[in-house]
Design a protein around this motif. Sequence first.
Motif, PDB file in Angstrom:
ATOM      1  N   ALA A 141      15.788 -25.321   7.961  1.00  0.00           N
ATOM      2  CA  ALA A 141      16.950 -26.080   7.485  1.00  0.00           C
ATOM      3  C   ALA A 141      17.252 -27.252   8.406  1.00  0.00           C
ATOM      4  O   ALA A 141      17.494 -28.382   7.946  1.00  0.00           O
ATOM      5  N   ASN A 147      13.210 -18.710  11.410  1.00  0.00           N
ATOM      6  CA  ASN A 147      12.431 -19.710  10.674  1.00  0.00           C
ATOM      7  C   ASN A 147      13.276 -20.414   9.623  1.00  0.00           C
ATOM      8  O   ASN A 147      13.122 -21.621   9.393  1.00  0.00           O
ATOM      9  N   THR A 148      14.171 -19.675   8.954  1.00  0.00           N
ATOM     10  CA  THR A 148      15.029 -20.294   7.944  1.00  0.00           C
ATOM     11  C   THR A 148      15.961 -21.317   8.577  1.00  0.00           C
ATOM     12  O   THR A 148      16.134 -22.430   8.063  1.00  0.00           O
ATOM     13  N   ALA A 197      12.471 -14.116  10.217  1.00  0.00           N
ATOM     14  CA  ALA A 197      12.847 -14.776   8.964  1.00  0.00           C
ATOM     15  C   ALA A 197      14.104 -15.624   9.144  1.00  0.00           C
ATOM     16  O   ALA A 197      14.179 -16.765   8.645  1.00  0.00           O
ATOM     17  N   THR A 235      10.161 -17.116   5.889  1.00  0.00           N
ATOM     18  CA  THR A 235      11.579 -17.413   5.799  1.00  0.00           C
ATOM     19  C   THR A 235      12.261 -16.289   5.015  1.00  0.00           C
ATOM     20  O   THR A 235      11.606 -15.361   4.537  1.00  0.00           O
ATOM     21  N   LEU A 236      13.574 -16.395   4.849  1.00  0.00           N
ATOM     22  CA  LEU A 236      14.286 -15.366   4.097  1.00  0.00           C
ATOM     23  C   LEU A 236      13.804 -15.295   2.656  1.00  0.00           C
ATOM     24  O   LEU A 236      13.672 -14.206   2.082  1.00  0.00           O
ATOM     25  N   THR A 237      13.565 -16.463   2.037  1.00  0.00           N
ATOM     26  CA  THR A 237      13.096 -16.474   0.648  1.00  0.00           C
ATOM     27  C   THR A 237      11.748 -15.793   0.526  1.00  0.00           C
ATOM     28  O   THR A 237      11.522 -14.969  -0.367  1.00  0.00           O
ATOM     29  N   GLU A 238      10.827 -16.134   1.420  1.00  0.00           N
ATOM     30  CA  GLU A 238       9.506 -15.525   1.383  1.00  0.00           C
ATOM     31  C   GLU A 238       9.588 -14.037   1.700  1.00  0.00           C
ATOM     32  O   GLU A 238       8.870 -13.219   1.124  1.00  0.00           O
ATOM     33  N   LEU A 251      20.498 -14.214   2.044  1.00  0.00           N
ATOM     34  CA  LEU A 251      20.126 -15.557   1.582  1.00  0.00           C
ATOM     35  C   LEU A 251      21.228 -16.159   0.719  1.00  0.00           C
ATOM     36  O   LEU A 251      21.460 -17.377   0.742  1.00  0.00           O
ATOM     37  N   ILE A 304      15.682 -24.112   1.816  1.00  0.00           N
ATOM     38  CA  ILE A 304      15.814 -22.672   2.067  1.00  0.00           C
ATOM     39  C   ILE A 304      15.528 -21.870   0.798  1.00  0.00           C
ATOM     40  O   ILE A 304      15.218 -20.683   0.871  1.00  0.00           O
TER      41      ILE A 304
END
Length: 540
Positions: free
Chosen positions: A62, A57-58, A54, A218-221, A243, A205
């Motif tokens: 970005a 990928n983040t 995560a 990603t961190l959000t997902e 995040l 992001i």
Amino acid sequence: MSARAAGRGPALIPAVAIAAAALVALPMLVLVGSLASPASGTWSRLWDTLLPEAILNTVLLAIGVGAGTLVIGTALAMLVVFYDFPGRRILEWALVLPLAMPGYVLTFVLLREWDGQGAVPSALRAVFGDDGLRSLPGAIIVLSLVLYPYVYVLARSSLAGQSRSELEAAQSLGLSRGRAIVRVALPTARPAIAAGVALSVMEAIADFGTVNLLRVQTLTEAVYRTWYGEFDRQGGTQLASLLLLFAVMLLTMERLGRGRARYEQSLRRGTAGAPVPLTGARRWAATAGPVALLTLIVIGPGLRLLVWAVQTIRDEGVAGYGELAGASLLLGLSAAAVACLVGTVVAFAMRSRPSRPLTVAARVAGSGYALPGAVVAVAVITVYEWTDDRLLDLGRQLGSEPGLLLTGTALGLVLAYLVRFMSVALNAAEAHMTRIPRRLDEAAESLGVTGLAALRRVHLPLLRPGIAAAFLLVFVDVIKELPITALLRPFGWDTLAVGMWQATSDARYDAAALPALTIVLVGILPVVLLVRASRVDLPG
């Protein structure tokens, strides 16, 4: 008579400002506290499962979106400011239209084309690999296409406001116009461009729908998957706090760049001069490039959505659409009304009773827009659960059994929207309030009209255009908002965005077409406002 004396009034006005700041700050403090004292074993568990992928990928998302929006937005801004070609006057504002196309809607269109035509996967594999569009490169390209206007608008404004003499001096020293633009104009516009890139990266992001549909973790997902999919509240809270640190870092970069951009712009007055007419094939290539880009992002997907929506209505009717639209309309109107009310009172408090605490409170209250929706959702639900538990205990002591007031309710969802979008209304109210002469406050004070009475009778009539614009912007933001709604919505309160996302996730593309088209059509309204507000009269 001083402005402070003119603004004496009831304590309710500054109290609202402080309460608004607390509404935003308290959930964020909860997340910061969870980061400082994580539950035992939480970080090691996350690190062993999804955290490395995560974070990587983040970061890559970005970097990729930052580079993509930098290249596209800056190149288009240079083109419309410094060169003349057919359709330039139309394209200089039309190039902002991709802001009306949410990333998850464009993703829906592309995925439907992917799943529906055998020729598409082969072409996509050649670019993205075996996973096709459902990959990190696919997410970078989609988000770069819909977010480049942040860079374009700021770069165009900065470049158009530069002095013609600087370019002429560079050309007199033997530089071609193109090299003069690169070596003189672009360095001057660098702070504005950097601010636009930071805004684009912040949006990237914070994105949930696009990366979720493209299966990019990603961190959000990961926040949504951990909190809602695995019911791991501790893990979701820790991911949201991480995040939050990303968002704060990018917000700091954006504000530093924006402040530097304003400073440099104030030192340079004038115009970039008449654009140079392009000739031959370059003349038509300059028109064809932006038109092709808009066709790829807005025109083509918009027409496809229209065709699919008509087919869906003809074959299946509009079953379920009314509930989605009704929930979106009710939530959007409620959140916009509350945000405009609170934002206006906070702006008036800063004007009528200026003080350091109020200024800090207003800045805190206006910081929610920079926070990813997933962060806001996780932060507020932690506070909601604690509050509802205390209210339940109190009710039982009094001999009653009250229901949940905030958790899983429409009220809790509207308050979460307020945390996220109140800055839109606050900024609009502040901007229009600065245009009201101070002598009107003094005249009202001399007549005994102070506090809320002064706000209602003197300021509100003059603030109506700004409040109306803010109402529309918040309304559209709520319609498009996905992660907050997906995490906090009451049972049965699916919105257009949630309905479209769920249908696309399940490959029910017919059910997603009409909600997606509605979101795009609604999203055009604030883009038109943005064009009118930021329009720079280009020379030539």
